[in-house]
Motif scaffolding. Structure first.
Motif, PDB file in Angstrom:
ATOM      1  N   ALA A   1      29.374  41.232  42.182  1.00  0.00           N
ATOM      2  CA  ALA A   1      30.277  42.102  41.353  1.00  0.00           C
ATOM      3  C   ALA A   1      31.566  41.652  40.090  1.00  0.00           C
ATOM      4  O   ALA A   1      31.315  42.156  39.644  1.00  0.00           O
ATOM      5  CB  ALA A   1      31.120  42.510  42.596  1.00  0.00           C
ATOM      6  N   ALA A   2      31.972  40.562  40.161  1.00  0.00           N
ATOM      7  CA  ALA A   2      32.281  40.021  39.233  1.00  0.00           C
ATOM      8  C   ALA A   2      31.616  40.500  38.351  1.00  0.00           C
ATOM      9  O   ALA A   2      32.059  40.728  37.001  1.00  0.00           O
ATOM     10  CB  ALA A   2      33.090  38.977  39.655  1.00  0.00           C
ATOM     11  N   ILE A   3      30.592  39.379  38.315  1.00  0.00           N
ATOM     12  CA  ILE A   3      29.491  39.476  36.826  1.00  0.00           C
ATOM     13  C   ILE A   3      28.999  40.580  37.014  1.00  0.00           C
ATOM     14  O   ILE A   3      29.164  40.990  35.525  1.00  0.00           O
ATOM     15  CB  ILE A   3      28.675  38.593  37.760  1.00  0.00           C
ATOM     16  CG1 ILE A   3      28.436  36.986  37.656  1.00  0.00           C
ATOM     17  CG2 ILE A   3      27.504  38.877  36.870  1.00  0.00           C
ATOM     18  CD1 ILE A   3      27.089  35.694  38.555  1.00  0.00           C
ATOM     19  N   VAL A   4      29.123  41.675  37.510  1.00  0.00           N
ATOM     20  CA  VAL A   4      28.581  42.674  36.887  1.00  0.00           C
ATOM     21  C   VAL A   4      29.714  43.586  35.857  1.00  0.00           C
ATOM     22  O   VAL A   4      29.576  44.206  35.360  1.00  0.00           O
ATOM     23  CB  VAL A   4      28.442  44.247  38.231  1.00  0.00           C
ATOM     24  CG1 VAL A   4      27.955  45.354  37.826  1.00  0.00           C
ATOM     25  CG2 VAL A   4      26.787  43.474  38.921  1.00  0.00           C
ATOM     26  N   ILE A   5      31.134  43.383  36.021  1.00  0.00           N
ATOM     27  CA  ILE A   5      32.279  43.870  35.795  1.00  0.00           C
ATOM     28  C   ILE A   5      31.906  43.107  34.637  1.00  0.00           C
ATOM     29  O   ILE A   5      32.893  44.244  33.887  1.00  0.00           O
ATOM     30  CB  ILE A   5      33.135  43.787  37.045  1.00  0.00           C
ATOM     31  CG1 ILE A   5      32.737  45.060  37.988  1.00  0.00           C
ATOM     32  CG2 ILE A   5      34.419  44.437  35.520  1.00  0.00           C
ATOM     33  CD1 ILE A   5      34.872  44.997  38.803  1.00  0.00           C
TER      34      ILE A   5
ATOM     35  N   GLY B   1      37.646  49.272  28.689  1.00  0.00           N
ATOM     36  CA  GLY B   1      39.541  49.435  29.354  1.00  0.00           C
ATOM     37  C   GLY B   1      38.902  48.900  30.295  1.00  0.00           C
ATOM     38  O   GLY B   1      40.545  49.233  31.505  1.00  0.00           O
ATOM     39  N   ILE B   2      37.493  48.323  31.025  1.00  0.00           N
ATOM     40  CA  ILE B   2      38.526  48.629  32.758  1.00  0.00           C
ATOM     41  C   ILE B   2      38.216  47.136  32.974  1.00  0.00           C
ATOM     42  O   ILE B   2      37.803  46.516  33.825  1.00  0.00           O
ATOM     43  CB  ILE B   2      36.157  48.507  33.479  1.00  0.00           C
ATOM     44  CG1 ILE B   2      35.704  48.060  32.503  1.00  0.00           C
ATOM     45  CG2 ILE B   2      35.731  50.135  33.402  1.00  0.00           C
ATOM     46  CD1 ILE B   2      33.619  48.013  33.242  1.00  0.00           C
ATOM     47  N   ALA B   3      38.439  46.422  31.827  1.00  0.00           N
ATOM     48  CA  ALA B   3      38.495  44.614  32.337  1.00  0.00           C
ATOM     49  C   ALA B   3      39.908  44.809  33.213  1.00  0.00           C
ATOM     50  O   ALA B   3      39.598  43.028  33.772  1.00  0.00           O
ATOM     51  CB  ALA B   3      38.743  43.923  30.521  1.00  0.00           C
ATOM     52  N   PRO B   4      40.682  44.947  33.547  1.00  0.00           N
ATOM     53  CA  PRO B   4      41.223  44.538  34.211  1.00  0.00           C
ATOM     54  C   PRO B   4      41.061  44.881  36.025  1.00  0.00           C
ATOM     55  O   PRO B   4      41.704  44.145  36.862  1.00  0.00           O
ATOM     56  CB  PRO B   4      42.918  45.472  34.174  1.00  0.00           C
ATOM     57  CG  PRO B   4      43.119  45.996  32.525  1.00  0.00           C
ATOM     58  CD  PRO B   4      41.630  46.162  32.666  1.00  0.00           C
ATOM     59  N   ILE B   5      39.645  45.556  35.895  1.00  0.00           N
ATOM     60  CA  ILE B   5      39.776  46.380  37.433  1.00  0.00           C
ATOM     61  C   ILE B   5      38.556  44.630  37.677  1.00  0.00           C
ATOM     62  O   ILE B   5      38.055  43.931  37.305  1.00  0.00           O
ATOM     63  CB  ILE B   5      38.582  46.939  37.093  1.00  0.00           C
ATOM     64  CG1 ILE B   5      38.339  48.141  36.474  1.00  0.00           C
ATOM     65  CG2 ILE B   5      37.225  47.255  38.520  1.00  0.00           C
ATOM     66  CD1 ILE B   5      38.110  49.243  36.594  1.00  0.00           C
ATOM     67  N   LYS B   6      39.304  44.247  39.170  1.00  0.00           N
ATOM     68  CA  LYS B   6      38.384  43.186  39.744  1.00  0.00           C
ATOM     69  C   LYS B   6      37.917  43.691  41.651  1.00  0.00           C
ATOM     70  O   LYS B   6      38.587  44.604  41.491  1.00  0.00           O
ATOM     71  CB  LYS B   6      39.653  42.136  40.362  1.00  0.00           C
ATOM     72  CG  LYS B   6      40.424  41.657  39.152  1.00  0.00           C
ATOM     73  CD  LYS B   6      39.538  40.792  38.265  1.00  0.00           C
ATOM     74  CE  LYS B   6      40.401  40.416  37.158  1.00  0.00           C
ATOM     75  NZ  LYS B   6      39.872  40.833  35.745  1.00  0.00           N
ATOM     76  N   PRO B   7      36.676  43.160  41.371  1.00  0.00           N
ATOM     77  CA  PRO B   7      36.169  43.480  42.791  1.00  0.00           C
ATOM     78  C   PRO B   7      36.801  43.864  43.853  1.00  0.00           C
ATOM     79  O   PRO B   7      37.714  42.293  44.140  1.00  0.00           O
ATOM     80  CB  PRO B   7      34.858  43.259  42.921  1.00  0.00           C
ATOM     81  CG  PRO B   7      34.743  41.877  42.145  1.00  0.00           C
ATOM     82  CD  PRO B   7      36.131  41.995  40.639  1.00  0.00           C
ATOM     83  N   GLU B   8      37.052  44.971  44.830  1.00  0.00           N
ATOM     84  CA  GLU B   8      37.746  44.517  46.336  1.00  0.00           C
ATOM     85  C   GLU B   8      36.879  44.407  47.592  1.00  0.00           C
ATOM     86  O   GLU B   8      37.424  43.086  47.950  1.00  0.00           O
ATOM     87  CB  GLU B   8      38.721  46.072  46.274  1.00  0.00           C
ATOM     88  CG  GLU B   8      39.618  46.416  45.119  1.00  0.00           C
ATOM     89  CD  GLU B   8      40.333  48.075  45.572  1.00  0.00           C
ATOM     90  OE1 GLU B   8      40.350  48.016  47.009  1.00  0.00           O
ATOM     91  OE2 GLU B   8      41.091  47.832  44.823  1.00  0.00           O
ATOM     92  N   ALA B   9      35.608  45.274  47.442  1.00  0.00           N
ATOM     93  CA  ALA B   9      34.947  44.790  48.582  1.00  0.00           C
ATOM     94  C   ALA B   9      33.423  44.903  47.669  1.00  0.00           C
ATOM     95  O   ALA B   9      33.372  45.492  47.065  1.00  0.00           O
ATOM     96  CB  ALA B   9      35.358  45.342  49.346  1.00  0.00           C
TER      97      ALA B   9
END
Length: 94
Positions: A6-10, A19-27
């Protein structure tokens, strides 16, 4: 491994949408994608269950905007969409 993927996809997605750079996967969740036994989507009313409208498809990620619009149209107007004729759940009940 799910969180790492998920982190790699983001991370890759930030190249397209910075603009989504601050997003981190939660689950993360792993599941099987639904697909009717004949390989085709099943969309429409279910015979014998009044008011029950079914939508099962393997292509939900790509077709959901179009399928959702057509299904909503059918549900709200009661008029069958010809584009969905081959995908009726009734085919499993005959």
């Amino acid at each position: 491994p799910g969180m790492a993927q998920a982190a790699i996809v983001i991370e890759r997605l930030t190249k397209i949408l910075p603009g989504i750079a601050p997003i981190k996967p939660e689950a993360t969740r792993v599941t099987q994608r639904p697909i009717p036994r004949d390989g085709l989507s099943a969309i429409g009313p279910v015979p014998g269950l009044d008011g029950y409208y079914l939508m099962v498809t393997h292509s939900g990620a790509t077709l959901s905007p179009a399928l959702g619009a057509m299904a909503a149209d059918e549900i709200l107007t009661g008029i069958e969409r010809q584009e969905l004729a081959d995908f009726r759940p009734a085919r499993f009940f005959t």
